[in-house]
Design a protein around this motif. Structure first.
Motif, PDB file in Angstrom:
ATOM      1  N   GLY A 180     -64.528  15.126 107.025  1.00 13.35           N
ATOM      2  CA  GLY A 180     -64.424  15.690 108.478  1.00 13.35           C
ATOM      3  C   GLY A 180     -66.426  16.025 108.191  1.00 13.35           C
ATOM      4  O   GLY A 180     -67.274  15.628 107.594  1.00 13.35           O
ATOM      5  N   GLN A 181     -66.404  17.461 109.031  1.00 16.23           N
ATOM      6  CA  GLN A 181     -67.734  17.791 109.462  1.00 16.23           C
ATOM      7  C   GLN A 181     -68.174  18.542 108.804  1.00 16.23           C
ATOM      8  O   GLN A 181     -67.435  19.322 107.856  1.00 16.23           O
ATOM      9  CB  GLN A 181     -68.072  18.006 110.984  1.00 16.23           C
ATOM     10  CG  GLN A 181     -67.587  17.177 112.165  1.00 16.23           C
ATOM     11  CD  GLN A 181     -68.828  15.539 112.018  1.00 16.23           C
ATOM     12  OE1 GLN A 181     -70.303  16.290 111.793  1.00 16.23           O
ATOM     13  NE2 GLN A 181     -68.157  14.913 111.967  1.00 16.23           N
TER      14      GLN A 181
ATOM     15  N   THR B 211     -67.243  13.368 103.008  1.00 14.68           N
ATOM     16  CA  THR B 211     -65.645  13.505 102.319  1.00 14.68           C
ATOM     17  C   THR B 211     -65.906  14.439 101.529  1.00 14.68           C
ATOM     18  O   THR B 211     -66.281  14.157 100.225  1.00 14.68           O
ATOM     19  CB  THR B 211     -64.595  11.980 101.913  1.00 14.68           C
ATOM     20  OG1 THR B 211     -64.735  11.506 103.314  1.00 14.68           O
ATOM     21  CG2 THR B 211     -63.640  12.584 101.415  1.00 14.68           C
TER      22      THR B 211
ATOM     23  N   GLY C 294     -73.519  17.578 107.420  1.00 17.70           N
ATOM     24  CA  GLY C 294     -72.823  16.298 108.296  1.00 17.70           C
ATOM     25  C   GLY C 294     -71.344  16.097 108.649  1.00 17.70           C
ATOM     26  O   GLY C 294     -70.831  16.644 108.084  1.00 17.70           O
ATOM     27  N   SER C 295     -71.438  14.576 108.249  1.00 19.28           N
ATOM     28  CA  SER C 295     -69.910  13.837 108.193  1.00 19.28           C
ATOM     29  C   SER C 295     -69.923  13.640 106.580  1.00 19.28           C
ATOM     30  O   SER C 295     -71.223  13.238 106.055  1.00 19.28           O
ATOM     31  CB  SER C 295     -69.274  12.733 108.676  1.00 19.28           C
ATOM     32  OG  SER C 295     -69.778  13.257 110.363  1.00 19.28           O
TER      33      SER C 295
ATOM     34  N   ARG D 277     -67.581  23.554 105.016  1.00 21.21           N
ATOM     35  CA  ARG D 277     -66.494  22.933 106.163  1.00 21.21           C
ATOM     36  C   ARG D 277     -66.949  23.406 107.667  1.00 21.21           C
ATOM     37  O   ARG D 277     -66.791  24.497 107.984  1.00 21.21           O
ATOM     38  CB  ARG D 277     -64.828  22.694 106.240  1.00 21.21           C
ATOM     39  CG  ARG D 277     -65.051  22.437 104.367  1.00 21.21           C
ATOM     40  CD  ARG D 277     -63.361  22.415 104.464  1.00 21.21           C
ATOM     41  NE  ARG D 277     -62.852  23.307 103.787  1.00 21.21           N
ATOM     42  CZ  ARG D 277     -62.921  24.389 102.893  1.00 21.21           C
ATOM     43  NH1 ARG D 277     -63.222  23.319 101.455  1.00 21.21           N
ATOM     44  NH2 ARG D 277     -62.353  25.526 102.391  1.00 21.21           N
TER      45      ARG D 277
ATOM     46  N   GLY E 262     -71.383  11.467 101.806  1.00 23.67           N
ATOM     47  CA  GLY E 262     -71.702  11.946 102.858  1.00 23.67           C
ATOM     48  C   GLY E 262     -73.330  11.889 103.293  1.00 23.67           C
ATOM     49  O   GLY E 262     -73.920  11.980 102.417  1.00 23.67           O
ATOM     50  N   ASP E 263     -73.362  13.171 103.883  1.00 26.05           N
ATOM     51  CA  ASP E 263     -74.782  12.994 104.464  1.00 26.05           C
ATOM     52  C   ASP E 263     -75.362  14.971 104.074  1.00 26.05           C
ATOM     53  O   ASP E 263     -74.235  16.091 104.103  1.00 26.05           O
ATOM     54  CB  ASP E 263     -74.445  13.513 106.267  1.00 26.05           C
ATOM     55  CG  ASP E 263     -74.213  12.303 107.407  1.00 26.05           C
ATOM     56  OD1 ASP E 263     -74.183  11.703 107.336  1.00 26.05           O
ATOM     57  OD2 ASP E 263     -73.975  12.762 108.410  1.00 26.05           O
TER      58      ASP E 263
ATOM     59  N   GLY F 131     -62.023  19.389 111.166  1.00 29.16           N
ATOM     60  CA  GLY F 131     -61.357  17.773 109.455  1.00 29.16           C
ATOM     61  C   GLY F 131     -60.472  18.286 108.922  1.00 29.16           C
ATOM     62  O   GLY F 131     -59.926  18.850 109.521  1.00 29.16           O
TER      63      GLY F 131
ATOM     64  N   SER G 217     -66.520  22.543 112.359  1.00 29.32           N
ATOM     65  CA  SER G 217     -66.765  21.513 112.911  1.00 29.32           C
ATOM     66  C   SER G 217     -64.936  21.819 113.410  1.00 29.32           C
ATOM     67  O   SER G 217     -64.269  22.158 113.600  1.00 29.32           O
ATOM     68  CB  SER G 217     -68.001  20.800 113.424  1.00 29.32           C
ATOM     69  OG  SER G 217     -67.482  19.812 114.852  1.00 29.32           O
TER      70      SER G 217
END
Length: 591
Positions: A398-399, A387, A384-385, A405, A375-376, A409, A407
């Motif tokens: 999720g975020q 897995t 960011g987003s 973790r 991910g990011d 998800g 926001s």
């Protein structure tokens, strides 16, 4: 000048010359008589005269005064610091058993150097949990982290003993609040602001001051920041300056970073060094900071042994070509910006984008421990987003924010449970839905990964509870509807009926009154399915104490009860008006 004048001049100078000659003769005689002490006393006298006319005189350097405490800070006034100069032992004493041609090896320069020069004896980690402009700690996060740190201390002490080293390792915990932002490559401003907040000196003597205060041989300083990032350590290699490490979020790399403070080196850079380390120093904690072990060379560098093993010596011989210039060149290569494939980081393999050597943008990391993230990234931090697949089989989609973790998800637990909802700093916090593998489903509020606030739990058998929760327990005014009919409306405490409430039974019976820990207790009224009614005292679910029982045919009993039976003084009035009053025992009239 005339001859007569020259002779006159000589006559004038001769008395002075004679005085000088006599003084020299007297001085020589006194030196012989006092065996040289007269000259030394005269020199001291002259030095005192010179100092009396000097602008500055020697100061009174008293011992630092500091009282250790187990609270959140050391004394409010900054103690006088001892000298920050570090006197190093002779080189042969610092590097025993090292061949002469290897004593200049770059991996050996920190052994026995610095304010923290040996990881033995009484050592106290001065652990500081820092609340700053970027993050803060909750009490339960600190407690959880302290528990993990204490486990690490036990492991370190056990490893030291396996090498025959005497190590009494403890931790002193503090909390500091600062407004400074932590910038990884420019950390001294942040470090100094924390030291200042705890009334510790910022001139590089903090370790030495704490050693005196705590009565320990060594006191490395460990800063904990509750955010994502790459932990690092600062060892001064004999130079003046505070020695410390900064741990981001989790204490997993604590062992690795503290070893750095005492002279250990990384063996995962550059790649050819890691290959040699894996060959000669397998499973080294200086390659894998998460689950590695102390290897023979690291044990030597931190002072646990004074003997180099054959494997450690071979590793040093095969890396003797390393210089600081070469390592600097490799670091420039390591600071590449662009896309890389299968980049070996020591702890895993990364494929994705880099900016100045940091994971930045889209990328995938597969750790040696078995976990992975795709991910990011933001300058080396998961942000960011994405897995994240964990080594235990769990998965989060999720975020993320600063490596946690955050926001919204979905987390898939290894046991089959699934949580879908809001997160804050790695914990289920906010509104979310949890589905367990047994069929139970909860929808509602969460805090710190526990059901807290209003929510509805639908049990697999069909029962439903709606109401407030406190730390996963039904607590407060709620409603429980049972699967087979009936239910409870009222006050709960620790998952049990407690306080005032109404329980309706599936046979049609109903109780209205007080409960205690799940049982009818106190004053209450029970309406039987037949129409009979009992109103009175209850103890542990039974009619006990004074109460009134009314039958549907008009009969009435008023009096004492024990365990559901008429027992003690009481009066029974029959439907036809007859009265029987007196002593009862187990529902029978005695007299």
């Amino acid at each position: 000048m005339t001859a007569s004048n020259k002779n006159a001049s000589k006559k004038k100078k001769s008395p002075l010359l004679k005085i000088v000659l006599w003084a020299l003769l007297v001085f020589a005689g006194l030196q012989i008589f006092t065996d040289g002490e007269f000259g030394e006393d005269l020199a001291d006298f002259w030095e005192d005269i010179c100092l009396s006319f000097s602008d500055s005189t020697p100061g009174d350097y008293s011992e630092p005064s500091i009282t250790p405490s187990y609270g959140t800070s050391v004394p409010a006034s900054t103690p006088t610091a001892p000298s920050t100069s570090v006197t190093q032992p002779p080189e042969d004493d610092r590097l025993p058993s090292v061949p002469e041609d290897l004593k200049k090896h770059v991996y050996l320069d920190a052994r026995g150097n610095g304010a923290c020069d040996g990881f033995t004896g009484n050592v106290a980690l001065y652990v500081i949990f820092v609340n700053d402009s970027q993050c803060s700690w909750t009490d339960w996060e600190i407690a959880e982290t302290q528990s993990k740190i204490n486990s690490s201390l036990s492991a370190i002490s056990s490893d030291a003993a396996s090498y025959g080293a005497s190590l009494n390792l403890t931790a002193q915990y503090r909390t500091a609040n600062v407004s400074t932002e932590l910038i990884r490559d420019e950390s001294m401003d942040w470090v100094n602001s924390v030291l200042t907040a705890l009334s510790l000196p910022t001139d590089g003597s903090a370790n030495l001051v704490l050693e005196d205060a705590l009565g320990c041989e060594e006191v490395p300083i460990v800063f904990f920041t509750n955010q994502g990032g790459r932990s690092f350590a600062q060892n001064r290699h004999g130079m003046n300056g505070v020695e410390y490490c900064i741990i981001y979020d989790e204490p997993t790399p604590l062992y690795h970073e503290v070893a750095h403070i005492f002279g250990a080196k990384d063996f995962y850079f550059p790649n050819e060094v890691q290959d040699l380390a894996e060959q000669h120093l397998p499973n080294s904690i200086m390659v894998d900071s998460g689950s590695g072990e102390v290897d023979d060379l690291t044990a030597y560098l931190i002072g646990w042994t004074d003997t180099l093993s054959d494997t450690a010596l071979t590793f040093l011989q095969e890396t003797a070509y390393l210089t600081y210039d070469y390592l600097a060149e490799q670091k420039e290569i390591d600071s590449y910006t662009g896309f890389v494939t299968d980049r070996n980081t020591g702890s895993g393999i990364y494929t994705g984008y880099l900016v100045d050597g940091f994971f930045h943008g889209k990328g995938k990391m597969v750790w040696n421990s078995g976990g992975s993230y795709d991910g990011d990234w933001d300058h080396g931090t998961i942000h960011g987003s994405g897995t994240y697949i964990y080594a235990d089989g769990g998965k989060y989609v999720g975020q993320f924010q600063n490596g946690k973790r955050h926001s919204y998800g979905t987390y898939f637990f290894p046991n089959g449970a699934v949580y879908d909802g809001e997160w804050v700093s790695g914990e289920r916090t906010g509104y979310g839905t949890m589905r367990w593998s047994n069929g139970d489903v909860y929808e509602g509020q969460w805090q710190n990964s526990k059901r807290n606030g209003q929510g509805t739990l639908t049990y697999a058998d069909g029962a439903v509870y709606t109401g407030p929760w406190v730390d996963n327990e039904r607590s407060g005014q709620g409603t429980l509807t049972l699967a087979g009919g009936g239910g409870y409306v009222g006050s709960f405490l620790h998952n049990k009926y407690h306080g005032n409430g109404t329980f309706t039974y599936n046979d049609g019976g109903k109780y209205v009154g007080q409960f205690h820990e799940g049982k009818r207790h106190g004053q209450g009224t029970y309406y039987f399915p037949s129409g009979n009614v009992y109103e009175g005292k209850w103890v542990d679910g039974e009619r006990t104490g004074y109460g009134t029982f009314r039958w549907t045919d008009g009969a009435v009993y008023q009096g004492q009860w024990v365990n559901g039976n008429r027992h003690g003084e009481g009066t029974l009035t029959y439907p036809d008006g007859r009265v029987r009053s007196g002593l009862w025992e187990d529902n029978k009239f005695i007299s």
